[in-house]
Design a protein around this motif. Structure first.
Motif, PDB file in Angstrom:
ATOM      1  N   GLY A 195       0.827  -1.203   0.000  1.00 37.96           N
ATOM      2  CA  GLY A 195       0.000   0.000   0.000  1.00 37.96           C
ATOM      3  C   GLY A 195       0.859   1.250   0.000  1.00 37.96           C
ATOM      4  N   TYR A 196       0.612   2.171  -0.927  1.00 41.83           N
ATOM      5  CA  TYR A 196       1.433   3.374  -1.017  1.00 41.83           C
ATOM      6  C   TYR A 196       0.755   4.371  -1.935  1.00 41.83           C
ATOM      7  N   ASP A 197       1.210   5.620  -1.899  1.00 43.38           N
ATOM      8  CA  ASP A 197       0.644   6.644  -2.766  1.00 43.38           C
ATOM      9  C   ASP A 197       1.707   7.450  -3.506  1.00 43.38           C
ATOM     10  N   SER A 198       2.989   7.215  -3.198  1.00 43.09           N
ATOM     11  CA  SER A 198       4.076   7.867  -3.934  1.00 43.09           C
ATOM     12  C   SER A 198       5.319   6.995  -3.825  1.00 43.09           C
ATOM     13  N   ALA A 199       6.283   7.250  -4.680  1.00 43.88           N
ATOM     14  CA  ALA A 199       7.496   6.436  -4.690  1.00 43.88           C
ATOM     15  C   ALA A 199       8.688   7.299  -5.096  1.00 43.88           C
ATOM     16  N   GLY A 200       9.875   6.891  -4.660  1.00 41.58           N
ATOM     17  CA  GLY A 200      11.070   7.642  -5.019  1.00 41.58           C
ATOM     18  C   GLY A 200      12.337   6.861  -4.771  1.00 41.58           C
ATOM     19  N   VAL A 201      13.418   7.280  -5.423  1.00 41.92           N
ATOM     20  CA  VAL A 201      14.748   6.716  -5.200  1.00 41.92           C
ATOM     21  C   VAL A 201      15.751   7.858  -5.148  1.00 41.92           C
ATOM     22  N   ALA A 202      16.834   7.617  -4.424  1.00 42.06           N
ATOM     23  CA  ALA A 202      17.961   8.545  -4.391  1.00 42.06           C
ATOM     24  C   ALA A 202      19.239   7.734  -4.510  1.00 42.06           C
ATOM     25  N   VAL A 203      20.147   8.170  -5.362  1.00 40.24           N
ATOM     26  CA  VAL A 203      21.411   7.460  -5.544  1.00 40.24           C
ATOM     27  C   VAL A 203      22.560   8.450  -5.469  1.00 40.24           C
ATOM     28  N   LEU A 204      23.717   7.923  -5.077  1.00 40.85           N
ATOM     29  CA  LEU A 204      24.937   8.725  -5.100  1.00 40.85           C
ATOM     30  C   LEU A 204      25.524   8.612  -6.502  1.00 40.85           C
ATOM     31  N   ALA A 205      25.534   9.720  -7.212  1.00 40.92           N
ATOM     32  CA  ALA A 205      26.033   9.759  -8.583  1.00 40.92           C
ATOM     33  C   ALA A 205      27.188  10.746  -8.632  1.00 40.92           C
ATOM     34  N   GLY A 206      28.419  10.217  -8.708  1.00 39.77           N
ATOM     35  CA  GLY A 206      29.588  11.106  -8.669  1.00 39.77           C
ATOM     36  C   GLY A 206      29.689  11.759  -7.310  1.00 39.77           C
ATOM     37  N   ASP A 207      29.660  13.069  -7.274  1.00 42.59           N
ATOM     38  CA  ASP A 207      29.789  13.773  -6.000  1.00 42.59           C
ATOM     39  C   ASP A 207      28.476  14.439  -5.591  1.00 42.59           C
ATOM     40  N   GLU A 208      27.354  13.880  -6.052  1.00 43.09           N
ATOM     41  CA  GLU A 208      26.061  14.447  -5.651  1.00 43.09           C
ATOM     42  C   GLU A 208      25.025  13.359  -5.445  1.00 43.09           C
ATOM     43  N   ILE A 209      24.038  13.682  -4.625  1.00 40.10           N
ATOM     44  CA  ILE A 209      22.881  12.806  -4.457  1.00 40.10           C
ATOM     45  C   ILE A 209      21.816  13.227  -5.465  1.00 40.10           C
ATOM     46  N   ARG A 210      21.435  12.298  -6.322  1.00 36.16           N
ATOM     47  CA  ARG A 210      20.378  12.563  -7.299  1.00 36.16           C
ATOM     48  C   ARG A 210      19.120  11.808  -6.885  1.00 36.16           C
ATOM     49  N   GLY A 238       1.346  14.855   6.430  1.00 43.44           N
ATOM     50  CA  GLY A 238       1.368  15.587   5.167  1.00 43.44           C
ATOM     51  C   GLY A 238       0.638  14.840   4.074  1.00 43.44           C
ATOM     52  N   GLY A 239       0.125  15.578   3.120  1.00 38.95           N
ATOM     53  CA  GLY A 239      -0.677  15.015   2.054  1.00 38.95           C
ATOM     54  C   GLY A 239       0.130  14.263   1.023  1.00 38.95           C
ATOM     55  N   VAL A 240      -0.585  13.784   0.013  1.00 33.88           N
ATOM     56  CA  VAL A 240       0.037  13.012  -1.068  1.00 33.88           C
ATOM     57  C   VAL A 240       0.566  14.001  -2.103  1.00 33.88           C
ATOM     58  N   THR A 241       1.799  14.454  -1.892  1.00 39.73           N
ATOM     59  CA  THR A 241       2.445  15.412  -2.786  1.00 39.73           C
ATOM     60  C   THR A 241       3.884  14.983  -3.004  1.00 39.73           C
ATOM     61  N   GLU A 242       4.477  15.462  -4.077  1.00 39.30           N
ATOM     62  CA  GLU A 242       5.873  15.109  -4.346  1.00 39.30           C
ATOM     63  C   GLU A 242       6.821  15.627  -3.272  1.00 39.30           C
ATOM     64  N   PRO A 243       6.657  16.852  -2.744  1.00 40.03           N
ATOM     65  CA  PRO A 243       7.558  17.294  -1.674  1.00 40.03           C
ATOM     66  C   PRO A 243       7.502  16.418  -0.424  1.00 40.03           C
ATOM     67  N   ASN A 244       6.372  15.735  -0.205  1.00 33.55           N
ATOM     68  CA  ASN A 244       6.259  14.858   0.962  1.00 33.55           C
ATOM     69  C   ASN A 244       6.747  13.433   0.684  1.00 33.55           C
ATOM     70  N   ALA A 245       7.026  13.128  -0.572  1.00 33.45           N
ATOM     71  CA  ALA A 245       7.484  11.787  -0.929  1.00 33.45           C
ATOM     72  C   ALA A 245       8.927  11.583  -0.479  1.00 33.45           C
ATOM     73  N   HIS A 246       9.277  10.322  -0.228  1.00 35.57           N
ATOM     74  CA  HIS A 246      10.641   9.960   0.131  1.00 35.57           C
ATOM     75  C   HIS A 246      11.420   9.616  -1.143  1.00 35.57           C
ATOM     76  N   PRO A 247      12.751   9.608  -1.101  1.00 42.98           N
ATOM     77  CA  PRO A 247      13.636   9.970   0.009  1.00 42.98           C
ATOM     78  C   PRO A 247      13.628  11.481   0.292  1.00 42.98           C
ATOM     79  N   HIS A 248      13.958  11.816   1.547  1.00 43.22           N
ATOM     80  CA  HIS A 248      14.132  13.214   1.921  1.00 43.22           C
ATOM     81  C   HIS A 248      15.627  13.514   2.005  1.00 43.22           C
ATOM     82  N   VAL A 249      15.995  14.691   1.517  1.00 43.31           N
ATOM     83  CA  VAL A 249      17.405  15.076   1.437  1.00 43.31           C
ATOM     84  C   VAL A 249      17.622  16.340   2.255  1.00 43.31           C
ATOM     85  N   SER A 250      18.677  16.336   3.052  1.00 40.59           N
ATOM     86  CA  SER A 250      19.037  17.500   3.859  1.00 40.59           C
ATOM     87  C   SER A 250      20.221  18.218   3.243  1.00 40.59           C
TER      88      SER A 250
END
Length: 609
Positions: free
Chosen positions: A28-43, A78-90
């Motif tokens: 069960g879910y309403d949004s999805a996301g991935v984050a990877v280390l690409a070179g010297d940045e998190i994408r 928080g609602g079902v929005t892209e800013p609330n989707a994971h991953p979260h980046v600081s």
């Protein structure tokens, strides 16, 4: 609900993350996301909606990396929005995925805002990302930063963390929510469910409460809640890839309904071979069960209805008092505890948070013994119990439980008979007869499945309805409850269930020609009472849909539709009659065009309150 997958490897992990998230869609879910280390940045790529949409975006953006984390989110804060989707980046430095709920997130958010951190979401998870960064900047040790951060968190969590300048480290931690480490060759993984990594490895380590793990490509280090390095046992998962694929079926729910003869036969295998023996419930059963003076069952949802059915069996067969409570209610009331009453928890996943917390509360109140009935080995609730009966339903992907429910009933029936046997109420002849009836149960289930074409024809009449009423008596009242739950879960038709004798005490006011009334009417001692209740419905113009036995002597007429299961199977009848109500819900949902396997607003594994 919510799913986590993470990987550190020498290959591109994006396909691994995406495949893992697809295998977690059932939760069960309403949004999805991935984050990877690409070179010297998190994408990062996130999308509201299905994993496939996020996958397309990741492909378009040519996402690639050897270290990454992914997540499917079921909205809480928080609602079902892209800013609330994971991953979260600081601040581009730390990326986090998180299952669970952080109870002190508001206080921590205020502290971090005062320290200069800017929040871009409404989630509690973003607090974790900023908190880890705060500690990481002090020493640039990601493992130490996560340990410090989680010590400041109150609530339940499973997290995966990566840092922009730590390309060789993936850190994870758990408290109250399931998380495991998958062990590969030159690569390692994290996941909230073994299904997410089964294509890459079968060797898994289940993290314990308070564990924090550090993964590199070639090693895994785990420290416990006290900061001590520990070795957790390695398990080889027996989950098959075939069980995670649809095969010839249209939906997982349909597949799992039809898998019930095998699931029940597998669960019964040891029992029909050896009889009702103590060891079926664990090596301590012989020390505990003879001293039990009552039973308290704690469960939620469908598992709660399995418990309600078991109450009839336990009290009739053993003479022991049995209470059944909704776990989420029990844990918040001033309950009276008898130390000699066995606490029985029922959970398909073994990670249901309300049930786990109810078990802890029962222990605090003084209950000495706990038995878990569960479908997932090495899950949290069995580990916290003295005794355990593992059902053998196999992986259940559809959100609406089917084969997990019927195998739970089998386990509870076995417990009822064993308690009756050890109290001298069930003799050798009765035991032999009951074993023989259980041996024939998978065949009776298959006969019930053969009713599918008739039930499908009924579904067209239900599809246009907005409400439905389910009735049952005695052992079959919980099956009426389960039928109503299934219908509302996946077809979104409002459905209620009542003991048929209660019809005249209120629900009869709802009955008219627009209200279909489903009746569970087996040929048992209450059949004539049920027939009288049906007359009450017919007299008010209600349309009756009756699930009866072959020898129940019902006649079809205008407004009375009858489907007959095979012969009456006695005390096992609730298990057989669960099949038609499952099929009815499934086909009504198909007729209404709803998402059968992933109904709106619901999740498979409920690991939050």
């Amino acid at each position: 609900m919510c799913g986590i997958v993470g990987a550190i490897a020498r290959r591109n992990v994006v396909p691994v993350l995406v495949d893992g998230l697809k295998r977690l869609e059932y939760r069960g879910y309403d949004s999805a996301g991935v984050a990877v280390l690409a070179g010297d940045e998190i994408r990062r790529v996130r999308r509201v909606g299905r994993v496939a949409e996020m996958e397309n975006a990741a492909h378009t953006e040519q996402l690639d990396g050897t270290l990454g984390i992914g997540h499917t989110r079921w909205a809480t804060h928080g609602g079902v929005t892209e800013p609330n989707a994971h991953p979260h980046v600081s601040n581009g430095l730390i990326a986090v995925v998180h299952n669970g709920i952080i109870e002190n997130h508001e206080a921590k958010r205020a502290e971090l805002k005062a320290a200069g951190y800017v929040f871009t979401s409404q989630t509690d998870t973003e607090v974790i990302a900023h908190l880890v960064e705060h500690h990481y900047r002090a020493g640039h040790d990601l493992y130490a930063a996560v340990k410090k951060a989680v010590r400041e968190l109150t609530g339940a969590y499973a997290i995966g963390v990566i840092a922009r300048d730590r390309p060789d480290e993936l850190v994870c931690a758990r408290m109250g929510c399931p998380l495991l480490v998958g062990l590969g060759d030159g690569e390692n993984f994290i996941a909230s469910d073994v299904s997410a990594v089964i294509a890459a490895t079968r060797r898994v380590v289940f993290l314990e409460e308070g564990d924090v793990g550090l993964l590199t490509r070639d090693d895994v280090t785990i420290t416990d809640q006290g900061g001590v390095v520990v070795e957790r046992p390695v398990h080889v998962s027996d989950v098959s890839l075939a069980s995670l694929e649809l095969g010839p079926y249209s939906h997982f729910m349909q597949k799992e309904i039809h898998e019930q003869p095998k699931a029940i036969a597998d669960t019964l295998e040891a029992l029909v071979d050896a009889g009702f023996q103590m060891h079926l419930f664990g090596h301590k059963a012989g020390e505990i069960l003879p001293h039990v003076r009552g039973v308290k069952i704690l469960a939620c949802g469908t598992s709660y209805y399995a418990g309600l059915t078991a109450r009839y069996w336990i009290e009739a067969m053993s003479g022991l008092p049995c209470d059944v409570e909704i776990a989420s209610e029990y844990r918040y009331r001033a309950a009276c505890a008898d130390p000699e009453h066995l606490v029985v928890t029922i959970s398909q996943s073994g990670e249901t948070l309300d049930t786990m917390e109810a078990l802890k509360y029962a222990r605090e109140l003084g209950h000495r013994w706990a038995l878990s009935i569960c479908n997932v080995r090495e899950s949290a609730i069995p580990r916290a119990s003295d005794l355990v009966f593992f059902t053998r339903a196999g992986a259940e992907i559809g959100v609406a439980s089917t084969k997990a429910f019927t195998t739970q009933l089998v386990a509870l029936f076995a417990l009822s008979v064993l308690l009756g046997k050890q109290r001298g109420r069930i003799g050798a002849a009765d035991e032999a007869r009951l074993i023989d009836e259980l041996r024939h149960l998978p065949g009776s289930i298959q006969h019930a499945l053969n009713l599918e074409p008739q039930i499908k024809a009924w579904s067209e009449r239900f599809a246009a309805k907005n409400d439905a009423l389910f009735l049952g008596r005695g052992l079959h009242y919980p099956i009426a409850l389960e039928g109503a739950l299934k219908l509302k879960e996946i077809s979104y038709i409002h459905a209620e269930a009542y003991p048929a004798g209660e019809l005249k005490h209120g629900p009869l006011a709802l009955v008219d020609e627009k209200m279909p009334v489903v009746v569970i009417a087996p040929n048992d001692s209450l059949l004539e009472k049920v027939k009288s209740n049906m007359q009450e419905v017919a007299a008010r113009g209600g349309e009756l849909f009756v699930f009866a036995d072959l020898d129940s002597h019902f006649e079809e007429s205008d407004g009375v539709h009858v489907i007959r299961t095979p012969r009456h199977v006695g005390v096992l009848s609730p298990i057989v009659h669960a099949i038609p109500v499952q099929l009815l819900a499934y086909h009504v949902a198909l007729a209404r065009g709803t998402d059968v396997d992933k109904p709106r607003n619901l999740a498979k594994s409920v690991t939050v309150e």
